[in-house]
Design an enzyme around this catalytic site. Sequence first.
Site, PDB file in Angstrom:
ATOM      1  NE  ARG A  21       3.277 102.874 -22.382  1.00 37.23           N
ATOM      2  CZ  ARG A  21       2.167 102.210 -22.652  1.00 37.23           C
ATOM      3  NH1 ARG A  21       2.196 101.150 -23.442  1.00 37.23           N
ATOM      4  NH2 ARG A  21       0.997 102.602 -22.170  1.00 37.23           N
ATOM      5  CG  ASP A  22      -0.079 103.384 -25.775  1.00 36.29           C
ATOM      6  OD1 ASP A  22       0.248 102.320 -26.319  1.00 36.29           O
ATOM      7  OD2 ASP A  22      -1.249 103.669 -25.503  1.00 36.29           O
ATOM      8  CG  HIS A 213      -5.194 105.085 -22.469  1.00 37.59           C
ATOM      9  ND1 HIS A 213      -3.841 105.324 -22.342  1.00 37.59           N
ATOM     10  CD2 HIS A 213      -5.334 104.411 -23.640  1.00 37.59           C
ATOM     11  CE1 HIS A 213      -3.207 104.819 -23.396  1.00 37.59           C
ATOM     12  NE2 HIS A 213      -4.099 104.269 -24.199  1.00 37.59           N
ATOM     13  CG  HIS A 215      -6.259 103.262 -28.348  1.00 37.69           C
ATOM     14  ND1 HIS A 215      -5.164 102.721 -28.992  1.00 37.69           N
ATOM     15  CD2 HIS A 215      -5.894 103.361 -27.042  1.00 37.69           C
ATOM     16  CE1 HIS A 215      -4.190 102.497 -28.121  1.00 37.69           C
ATOM     17  NE2 HIS A 215      -4.618 102.876 -26.935  1.00 37.69           N
ATOM     18  CB  CYS A 246      -2.838  97.557 -28.220  1.00 37.56           C
ATOM     19  SG  CYS A 246      -2.454  95.969 -27.463  1.00 37.56           S
ATOM     20  CG  ASN A 255      -2.780 106.270 -27.494  1.00 33.04           C
ATOM     21  OD1 ASN A 255      -2.018 105.646 -28.215  1.00 33.04           O
ATOM     22  ND2 ASN A 255      -2.941 105.960 -26.233  1.00 33.04           N
TER      23      ASN A 255
END
Length: 321
Positions: A21-22, A213, A215, A246, A255
């Site tokens: 997803r990310d 979470h 990055h 993002c 990430n």
Amino acid sequence: MTQVPLEGFPDRVRIVDVGPRDGLQAWPEPVPTDVKIEMINGLIAAGVPQLEVTSFVAPRAVPNMADAAEVMAAIDRSRGVELTALVPNARGAARAIQSGVDAMVVFLSASQSHNQANVNCSREVSLAAAAEIAKMGQDAGVPVYGAIATAFGCPFEGDVPVEDIVLVAKAYADSGITKITLGDTTGMATPRLVQERCRRLASDVPDADVALHFHNTRGVGLACAYAGLQEGITRFEASVAGIGGCPFAPGATGNICSEDLVYMLEESGIHTGIDLDALIAVAQRTEAALGQKLPGQVMKAGPRLRKYGRDEVRSSSGSRA
């Protein structure tokens, strides 16, 4: 040989791979559905216990997530993995529930300006939407988790007061959402900020089950994860091969890398239940499928005790040894 955990650290953590997803939502080119399915099934086979597999958003907003239902329908769920999906609103939540997700993830930014840029509404409107989705989840028997983006800093406002993190976490908890992720959307986290925010949530929102979470925008993602371990955090989100970033965070990179995190944890005696060699293979296949060099380090170097034949290594004279 079984490793003994570092003193004062947990002996086991749960890794949530958010790469499907990310990692892929902002990929600059269309990612074929079969590539996503192969990635997800590979991660499941490697023993990753939880995956954020897709996002039920409007296709025009995030074209690479347009096949969310198709991806969900094709995943090999025989190994008991937990499959979650990001949902921005009630319409997305209804689609996610119909597709059979194990849990839904709602999200908003701690900073007002980033929330406006990311989802085109105020933080208060996003909190109201999260409460509505939490009620839908309760009625359908589907757990709802809450993510707090820009929890360590905002590209538009700079520092985000820890009080804003507490405010959002309390609002989540009031809606019945107690699994909460602090998202380092912009790569602005530092070990000091991790310590501060984890301790404030433990004090002010004691029912919150916090995940982290990160990055790796400024190269300290694993250092921040280490700081989280010191605070007793046992859930971490990461992305296979380090993909992600993002689109509303200028300069943001991917990430923290799942293989790199698993390597650090296992070498510290902190068990994940994940087969590192199999995870590396997934990262390498993903890199080949996407056709671009990806930032993961362990996928290039291999585990610490990887051995080479003498004929594989160049000597100081430039010839092979």
